[in-house]
Design a protein around this motif. Structure first.
Motif, mmCIF file in Angstrom:
data_model
loop_
_atom_site.group_PDB
_atom_site.id
_atom_site.type_symbol
_atom_site.label_atom_id
_atom_site.label_comp_id
_atom_site.label_asym_id
_atom_site.label_seq_id
_atom_site.Cartn_x
_atom_site.Cartn_y
_atom_site.Cartn_z
ATOM 1 N N GLY A 163 0.184 -18.985 -47.682
ATOM 2 C CA GLY A 163 -1.117 -19.062 -47.031
ATOM 3 C C GLY A 163 -2.138 -19.914 -47.762
ATOM 4 N N LYS A 164 -1.746 -20.519 -48.866
ATOM 5 C CA LYS A 164 -2.677 -21.299 -49.688
ATOM 6 C C LYS A 164 -2.291 -22.774 -49.760
ATOM 7 C CE LYS A 164 -4.972 -17.621 -51.100
ATOM 8 N NZ LYS A 164 -6.361 -17.384 -50.829
ATOM 9 N N SER A 165 -1.433 -23.251 -48.861
ATOM 10 C CA SER A 165 -0.951 -24.638 -48.921
ATOM 11 C C SER A 165 -2.074 -25.652 -48.782
ATOM 12 C CB SER A 165 0.098 -24.882 -47.832
ATOM 13 O OG SER A 165 1.226 -24.094 -48.056
ATOM 14 N N GLN A 166 -2.966 -25.431 -47.843
ATOM 15 C CA GLN A 166 -4.054 -26.394 -47.629
ATOM 16 C C GLN A 166 -4.992 -26.436 -48.824
ATOM 17 O OE1 GLN A 166 -4.273 -28.703 -45.212
ATOM 18 N NE2 GLN A 166 -2.280 -27.909 -44.607
ATOM 19 N N GLU A 167 -5.320 -25.269 -49.386
ATOM 20 C CA GLU A 167 -6.160 -25.209 -50.592
ATOM 21 C C GLU A 167 -5.505 -25.967 -51.740
ATOM 22 O OE1 GLU A 167 -7.577 -21.412 -52.224
ATOM 23 O OE2 GLU A 167 -7.627 -20.734 -50.123
ATOM 24 N N TYR A 168 -4.221 -25.709 -51.925
ATOM 25 C CA TYR A 168 -3.483 -26.347 -53.007
ATOM 26 C C TYR A 168 -3.495 -27.862 -52.842
ATOM 27 C CZ TYR A 168 0.321 -27.785 -56.051
ATOM 28 O OH TYR A 168 1.062 -28.431 -57.009
ATOM 29 N N LEU A 169 -3.199 -28.330 -51.633
ATOM 30 C CA LEU A 169 -3.160 -29.763 -51.372
ATOM 31 C C LEU A 169 -4.518 -30.399 -51.636
ATOM 32 C CD1 LEU A 169 -1.686 -32.289 -50.417
ATOM 33 C CD2 LEU A 169 -2.259 -31.634 -48.063
ATOM 34 N N LYS A 170 -5.575 -29.773 -51.171
ATOM 35 C CA LYS A 170 -6.933 -30.295 -51.374
ATOM 36 C C LYS A 170 -7.248 -30.400 -52.876
ATOM 37 C CE LYS A 170 -11.742 -29.490 -50.191
ATOM 38 N NZ LYS A 170 -12.715 -28.562 -49.603
ATOM 39 N N GLU A 171 -6.947 -29.337 -53.637
ATOM 40 C CA GLU A 171 -7.194 -29.348 -55.087
ATOM 41 C C GLU A 171 -6.371 -30.431 -55.776
ATOM 42 O OE1 GLU A 171 -6.452 -25.452 -56.666
ATOM 43 O OE2 GLU A 171 -7.937 -24.528 -55.337
ATOM 44 N N LYS A 172 -5.123 -30.572 -55.374
ATOM 45 C CA LYS A 172 -4.227 -31.565 -55.969
ATOM 46 C C LYS A 172 -4.734 -32.986 -55.700
ATOM 47 C CE LYS A 172 -0.102 -31.908 -57.939
ATOM 48 N NZ LYS A 172 0.101 -31.548 -59.313
ATOM 49 N N LEU A 173 -5.136 -33.244 -54.475
ATOM 50 C CA LEU A 173 -5.642 -34.574 -54.121
ATOM 51 C C LEU A 173 -6.928 -34.894 -54.873
ATOM 52 C CD1 LEU A 173 -4.947 -34.624 -50.280
ATOM 53 C CD2 LEU A 173 -3.746 -35.933 -52.056
ATOM 54 N N GLU A 174 -7.815 -33.912 -54.996
ATOM 55 C CA GLU A 174 -9.066 -34.127 -55.738
ATOM 56 C C GLU A 174 -8.778 -34.386 -57.217
ATOM 57 O OE1 GLU A 174 -11.693 -30.833 -54.950
ATOM 58 O OE2 GLU A 174 -11.769 -31.313 -52.808
ATOM 59 N N LYS A 175 -7.857 -33.628 -57.795
ATOM 60 C CA LYS A 175 -7.496 -33.824 -59.203
ATOM 61 C C LYS A 175 -6.903 -35.216 -59.414
ATOM 62 C CE LYS A 175 -4.629 -31.960 -62.937
ATOM 63 N NZ LYS A 175 -4.213 -33.238 -63.412
ATOM 64 N N ASN A 176 -6.007 -35.629 -58.530
ATOM 65 C CA ASN A 176 -5.389 -36.954 -58.651
ATOM 66 C C ASN A 176 -6.430 -38.066 -58.517
ATOM 67 O OD1 ASN A 176 -2.857 -35.887 -59.052
ATOM 68 N ND2 ASN A 176 -2.255 -36.077 -56.916
ATOM 69 N N LYS A 177 -7.401 -37.875 -57.647
ATOM 70 C CA LYS A 177 -8.464 -38.851 -57.462
ATOM 71 C C LYS A 177 -9.282 -38.994 -58.749
ATOM 72 C CE LYS A 177 -11.203 -39.647 -53.531
ATOM 73 N NZ LYS A 177 -12.122 -39.117 -52.500
ATOM 74 N N ILE A 178 -9.609 -37.864 -59.365
ATOM 75 C CA ILE A 178 -10.367 -37.868 -60.623
ATOM 76 C C ILE A 178 -9.559 -38.525 -61.726
ATOM 77 C CG2 ILE A 178 -11.281 -36.365 -62.454
ATOM 78 C CD1 ILE A 178 -12.063 -34.396 -60.146
ATOM 79 N N ASP A 179 -8.277 -38.180 -61.808
ATOM 80 C CA ASP A 179 -7.407 -38.755 -62.840
ATOM 81 C C ASP A 179 -7.288 -40.275 -62.698
ATOM 82 O OD1 ASP A 179 -6.995 -36.250 -63.870
ATOM 83 O OD2 ASP A 179 -4.988 -35.999 -63.024
ATOM 84 N N ARG A 180 -7.209 -40.774 -61.467
ATOM 85 C CA ARG A 180 -7.101 -42.221 -61.240
ATOM 86 C C ARG A 180 -8.382 -42.939 -61.657
ATOM 87 N NH1 ARG A 180 -5.338 -41.732 -55.570
ATOM 88 N NH2 ARG A 180 -3.489 -40.537 -55.869
ATOM 89 N N HIS A 181 -9.513 -42.315 -61.461
ATOM 90 C CA HIS A 181 -10.787 -42.947 -61.846
ATOM 91 C C HIS A 181 -10.958 -43.007 -63.355
ATOM 92 C CE1 HIS A 181 -11.933 -42.246 -57.577
ATOM 93 N NE2 HIS A 181 -12.453 -43.446 -57.763
ATOM 94 N N ARG A 182 -10.318 -42.109 -64.068
ATOM 95 C CA ARG A 182 -10.388 -42.104 -65.544
ATOM 96 C C ARG A 182 -9.622 -43.273 -66.139
ATOM 97 N NH1 ARG A 182 -9.374 -35.780 -66.663
ATOM 98 N NH2 ARG A 182 -11.395 -35.060 -65.912
ATOM 99 N N CYS A 183 -8.575 -43.704 -65.459
ATOM 100 C CA CYS A 183 -7.708 -44.769 -65.972
ATOM 101 C C CYS A 183 -8.376 -46.062 -65.847
ATOM 102 C CB CYS A 183 -6.394 -44.813 -65.207
ATOM 103 S SG CYS A 183 -5.412 -43.352 -65.504
#
Length: 183
Positions: A163-183
């Protein structure tokens, strides 16, 4: 990019991930629960661990130079539940993984296309690695399933919570976006 090096890196990560699922399962269980089995034809987690460790030690010892089914292995004994404690279970578990990981980290990309034998049958090294990955993932999946059955509502999920797939995906995408901006 050297594909062989990349493959070895990825496969080591995958084996580590499979081991991690087993570790997290074992860590949720009691002394009694590691010995539970559904019926006489089923294996307990203690037996699965003994079998996996015996297989790993046999297959990965002297990997490139001798048959993967060693004379010292007593496969039938692996299916007798003789583990007395969780600490002993962890020792047996770690012994097998240590042999596997040391062997994998010693391989190089040229080794991947060498031939090895398992029970007298010839395999490319890359094929033998994949064979063992499937075998270990299968058994760790059994361990996780047993753990989930035993712990029921007290089970701590090892993946995305129901029941938490959408939450997980949203958090994962946001984290990846932040990580890419750091590089």
């Amino acid at each position: 990019m050297e594909i062989g090096k990349e493959y070895l890196k990825v496969v080591i990560e995958r084996f580590s991930s499979v081991k991690g699922l087993g570790d997290k399962t074992i860590n949720q269980l009691s002394e009694e629960e590691i010995h539970w089995s559904y019926n006489s034809e089923s294996n307990s987690i203690a037996i699965i661990v003994k079998h996996m460790s015996g297989n790993m030690i046999s297959r990965w010892t002297d990997f490139l130079h001798s048959d993967g089914e060693k004379e010292f292995r007593n496969r039938d004994e692996e299916f007798i539940d003789s583990i007395h404690s969780i600490s002993e279970l962890n020792e047996v578990w770690e012994q097998g993984w240590k042999v596997l990981m040391e062997t994998l980290t010693s391989l190089n990309e040229l080794d991947l296309f060498k031939k090895i034998d398992i029970r007298g049958e010839s395999h490319l090294v890359i094929e033998a690695i994949e064979r063992q990955m499937a075998h270990y993932a299968y058994h760790v999946g059994q361990m996780v399933y047993i753990g989930k059955q035993l712990k029921d509502t007290k089970w701590e999920s090892l993946s995305i919570t129901k029941g938490k797939s959408q939450e997980y995906l949203k958090e994962k995408l946001e984290k990846n976006k932040i990580d890419r901006h750091r590089c």
